[in-house]
Design a protein around this motif. Structure first.
Motif, PDB file in Angstrom:
ATOM      1  N   THR A   1      55.065  -1.452 -51.264  1.00 33.64           N
ATOM      2  CA  THR A   1      53.782  -2.225 -52.304  1.00 33.64           C
ATOM      3  C   THR A   1      53.671  -3.967 -52.681  1.00 33.64           C
ATOM      4  OG1 THR A   1      53.754  -0.715 -53.923  1.00 33.64           O
ATOM      5  CG2 THR A   1      52.064   0.357 -51.980  1.00 33.64           C
ATOM      6  N   ALA A   2      53.180  -4.163 -52.489  1.00 32.90           N
ATOM      7  CA  ALA A   2      53.580  -4.921 -53.440  1.00 32.90           C
ATOM      8  C   ALA A   2      53.641  -5.190 -55.064  1.00 32.90           C
ATOM      9  CB  ALA A   2      52.009  -5.526 -53.848  1.00 32.90           C
ATOM     10  N   GLY A   3      54.383  -5.405 -54.720  1.00 34.56           N
ATOM     11  CA  GLY A   3      55.368  -5.028 -55.852  1.00 34.56           C
ATOM     12  C   GLY A   3      55.541  -3.669 -56.805  1.00 34.56           C
ATOM     13  N   LEU A   4      56.022  -2.781 -55.887  1.00 38.11           N
ATOM     14  CA  LEU A   4      56.280  -1.524 -55.913  1.00 38.11           C
ATOM     15  C   LEU A   4      56.932  -0.408 -54.682  1.00 38.11           C
ATOM     16  CD1 LEU A   4      56.679   0.954 -57.980  1.00 38.11           C
ATOM     17  CD2 LEU A   4      54.189   1.699 -57.296  1.00 38.11           C
ATOM     18  N   VAL A   5      57.993  -0.150 -54.619  1.00 36.90           N
ATOM     19  CA  VAL A   5      58.383   0.496 -54.031  1.00 36.90           C
ATOM     20  C   VAL A   5      58.448   2.489 -53.979  1.00 36.90           C
ATOM     21  CG1 VAL A   5      60.057   1.407 -51.764  1.00 36.90           C
ATOM     22  CG2 VAL A   5      59.568  -1.074 -52.572  1.00 36.90           C
TER      23      VAL A   5
ATOM     24  N   GLU B   1      77.937   3.069 -51.038  1.00 40.98           N
ATOM     25  CA  GLU B   1      77.431   2.336 -52.345  1.00 40.98           C
ATOM     26  C   GLU B   1      76.713   1.355 -52.574  1.00 40.98           C
ATOM     27  OE1 GLU B   1      80.126   2.939 -54.785  1.00 40.98           O
ATOM     28  OE2 GLU B   1      81.449   4.039 -53.480  1.00 40.98           O
ATOM     29  N   PRO B   2      76.247   0.782 -53.887  1.00 40.91           N
ATOM     30  CA  PRO B   2      75.309   0.204 -54.053  1.00 40.91           C
ATOM     31  C   PRO B   2      75.701  -1.175 -53.038  1.00 40.91           C
ATOM     32  CG  PRO B   2      74.974   1.320 -55.568  1.00 40.91           C
ATOM     33  CD  PRO B   2      76.594   1.969 -55.114  1.00 40.91           C
ATOM     34  N   PRO B   3      75.060  -1.189 -52.313  1.00 43.27           N
ATOM     35  CA  PRO B   3      75.199  -3.016 -51.166  1.00 43.27           C
ATOM     36  C   PRO B   3      75.176  -4.261 -52.592  1.00 43.27           C
ATOM     37  CG  PRO B   3      72.656  -2.339 -50.620  1.00 43.27           C
ATOM     38  CD  PRO B   3      73.168  -1.325 -51.575  1.00 43.27           C
ATOM     39  N   ARG B   4      75.412  -5.542 -52.377  1.00 41.72           N
ATOM     40  CA  ARG B   4      75.023  -6.260 -52.676  1.00 41.72           C
ATOM     41  C   ARG B   4      73.941  -7.294 -51.931  1.00 41.72           C
ATOM     42  NH1 ARG B   4      80.533  -4.937 -54.404  1.00 41.72           N
ATOM     43  NH2 ARG B   4      81.396  -6.351 -53.058  1.00 41.72           N
TER      44      ARG B   4
ATOM     45  N   ALA C   1      70.383   6.415 -48.098  1.00 39.23           N
ATOM     46  CA  ALA C   1      70.838   5.891 -48.949  1.00 39.23           C
ATOM     47  C   ALA C   1      70.224   4.346 -49.429  1.00 39.23           C
ATOM     48  CB  ALA C   1      72.310   5.231 -49.699  1.00 39.23           C
ATOM     49  N   ALA C   2      68.751   4.199 -49.765  1.00 41.02           N
ATOM     50  CA  ALA C   2      68.408   2.429 -49.374  1.00 41.02           C
ATOM     51  C   ALA C   2      68.614   1.320 -51.216  1.00 41.02           C
ATOM     52  CB  ALA C   2      67.527   3.132 -48.787  1.00 41.02           C
ATOM     53  N   SER C   3      68.438   0.449 -50.241  1.00 41.22           N
ATOM     54  CA  SER C   3      68.429  -0.399 -51.723  1.00 41.22           C
ATOM     55  C   SER C   3      66.985  -1.883 -50.891  1.00 41.22           C
ATOM     56  CB  SER C   3      69.495  -1.875 -52.150  1.00 41.22           C
ATOM     57  OG  SER C   3      70.471  -0.739 -52.799  1.00 41.22           O
ATOM     58  N   LEU C   4      65.921  -1.390 -51.833  1.00 41.60           N
ATOM     59  CA  LEU C   4      64.361  -2.196 -51.171  1.00 41.60           C
ATOM     60  C   LEU C   4      64.288  -3.675 -52.101  1.00 41.60           C
ATOM     61  CD1 LEU C   4      63.232   1.021 -50.757  1.00 41.60           C
ATOM     62  CD2 LEU C   4      64.622  -0.193 -49.306  1.00 41.60           C
TER      63      LEU C   4
ATOM     64  N   GLU D   1      63.072  -9.761 -55.563  1.00 43.19           N
ATOM     65  CA  GLU D   1      63.069  -9.072 -56.885  1.00 43.19           C
ATOM     66  C   GLU D   1      63.616  -7.966 -56.037  1.00 43.19           C
ATOM     67  OE1 GLU D   1      60.548  -6.662 -60.326  1.00 43.19           O
ATOM     68  OE2 GLU D   1      59.990  -7.780 -58.606  1.00 43.19           O
ATOM     69  N   GLU D   2      64.142  -6.934 -56.490  1.00 49.36           N
ATOM     70  CA  GLU D   2      64.902  -5.435 -56.015  1.00 49.36           C
ATOM     71  C   GLU D   2      63.962  -4.640 -56.758  1.00 49.36           C
ATOM     72  OE1 GLU D   2      68.609  -2.040 -57.365  1.00 49.36           O
ATOM     73  OE2 GLU D   2      68.805  -4.466 -56.988  1.00 49.36           O
ATOM     74  N   LEU D   3      63.997  -3.793 -55.838  1.00 54.59           N
ATOM     75  CA  LEU D   3      62.064  -2.812 -56.485  1.00 54.59           C
ATOM     76  C   LEU D   3      62.904  -1.580 -56.703  1.00 54.59           C
ATOM     77  CD1 LEU D   3      60.126  -4.113 -53.500  1.00 54.59           C
ATOM     78  CD2 LEU D   3      60.281  -4.877 -56.572  1.00 54.59           C
ATOM     79  N   GLN D   4      63.929  -0.935 -55.533  1.00 62.63           N
ATOM     80  CA  GLN D   4      64.035   0.060 -55.953  1.00 62.63           C
ATOM     81  C   GLN D   4      65.930   0.396 -55.415  1.00 62.63           C
ATOM     82  OE1 GLN D   4      62.165   3.495 -54.236  1.00 62.63           O
ATOM     83  NE2 GLN D   4      62.307   4.499 -55.970  1.00 62.63           N
TER      84      GLN D   4
END
Length: 309
Positions: A10-14, A46-49, A83-86, A93-96
């Motif tokens: 969503t806008a500004g939110l996952v 691992e969390p990506p960059r 696993a995901a980075s959004l 902006e990183e949301l989650q």
């Protein structure tokens, strides 16, 4: 019970709603200028960059493979553990970030469960892959409401496991007098219960024999199932995962969220198997019944064992 999961942009939110060797299919989407512009570094698991120029504005969903996996390809309709980075595609902006600390999430890749851009974007992946997906607003609509966000999404997925939508084992013959099961092209079972009286005890037949891991007491299994009332032949209320949009999971053995007959049916079976189980009343809903199933009803279930979680 762990529900299937849907990542909803969503806008500004996952929001995360905790909900054999065949020819690999062609991915539903391809790389493009937007997905190729997203720089992703770091190790799988691992969390990506992640860095990218803003805004990212693809006309259609794009996917680029960052780390190539060598496992099963992801197909539309599969369930994947990821696993995901959004990120917000406009602001960056990183949301989650979720799933990298032993909390990987399940996504069922069908309409109504997972937003279209993630559903199609993940088809460029194999088990063990890291992929980056660039999603325009039109493909980021909430799959339940259809509401389209103001901005698109960028997602980096690590695909930990791929589970098929149906059992893939070898067909087996069943004994005379056992309910007949006919499968639709997508694997959905049609069930015909015989007019004879059911057996007094729970009985299990292997309809398709898989070759995966053996299900043990205490395992959490991912399954598809359909259950019917023996007397009426009608599908039970909430008795089919095929009708509710995808697989579900439960823990086998004492304390299971499912009736005892389902645990008895899958314990000792191999992943990839499909089993039919005649569930005697004491292993079903008992004297009290449930929904449209009368007290002391005998039930029949067809269960596809998709994986151990």
């Amino acid at each position: 019970m762990r529900s299937s999961l849907a990542l909803i942009a969503t806008a500004g939110l996952v929001a995360v709603a905790l909900t054999g060797c065949a020819t690999a299919p062609e991915p539903a989407v391809a790389p493009g200028a937007s997905s190729e512009a997203i720089e992703v570094t770091g190790d799988f698991g691992e969390p990506p960059r992640v860095e990218f120029p803003t805004p990212i504005t693809p006309d259609e969903t794009q996917c680029t493979v960052v780390i190539e996996g060598d496992g099963e390809p992801v197909r539309d309709g599969d369930t994947v553990r990821v696993a995901a980075s959004l990120y917000d595609a406009e602001s960056g902006e990183e949301l989650q970030t979720i799933g990298f600390e032993d909390d990987a999430v399940l996504l069922t890749l069908n309409e109504g469960k997972t937003l279209a851009g993630f559903r199609t974007g993940l088809t460029c992946a194999n088990e063990g892959s890291r992929v980056v997906v660039a999603v325009p607003p039109a493909d980021a609509a909430n799959p339940q409401t259809g509401q389209e966000p103001a901005t698109g999404a960028v997602a980096v997925f690590d695909v930990m496991d791929v589970f098929p939508s149906r059992a893939n084992g070898t067909p087996r013959l069943t004994r005379d007098g056992f309910p007949a099961v006919v499968l639709a092209p997508d694997g959905r079972p049609g069930i015909t219960v015989p007019s004879s009286d059911p057996p007094a005890q729970t009985e299990v037949e292997v309809l398709r024999e898989g070759s995966g891991a053996v299900v043990e007491d205490g395992d959490e299994v991912l399954v598809q199932y359909t259950g019917v009332d023996w007397q009426t032949g009608e599908v039970l209320s909430n008795g089919s995962t095929w009708a509710t949009g995808g697989p579900t999971s439960f823990v086998v053995g004492d304390g299971s969220s499912q009736i005892p007959g389902l645990s008895k049916a899958v314990e000792g079976q191999r992943v990839g198997s499909q089993v039919g189980v005649i569930v005697a009343p004491e292993d079903g809903f008992g004297a009290g019944g449930s929904g449209e199933a009368a007290g002391d009803a005998t039930l029949f279930y067809v269960i596809d064992i998709l994986g151990v979680l």
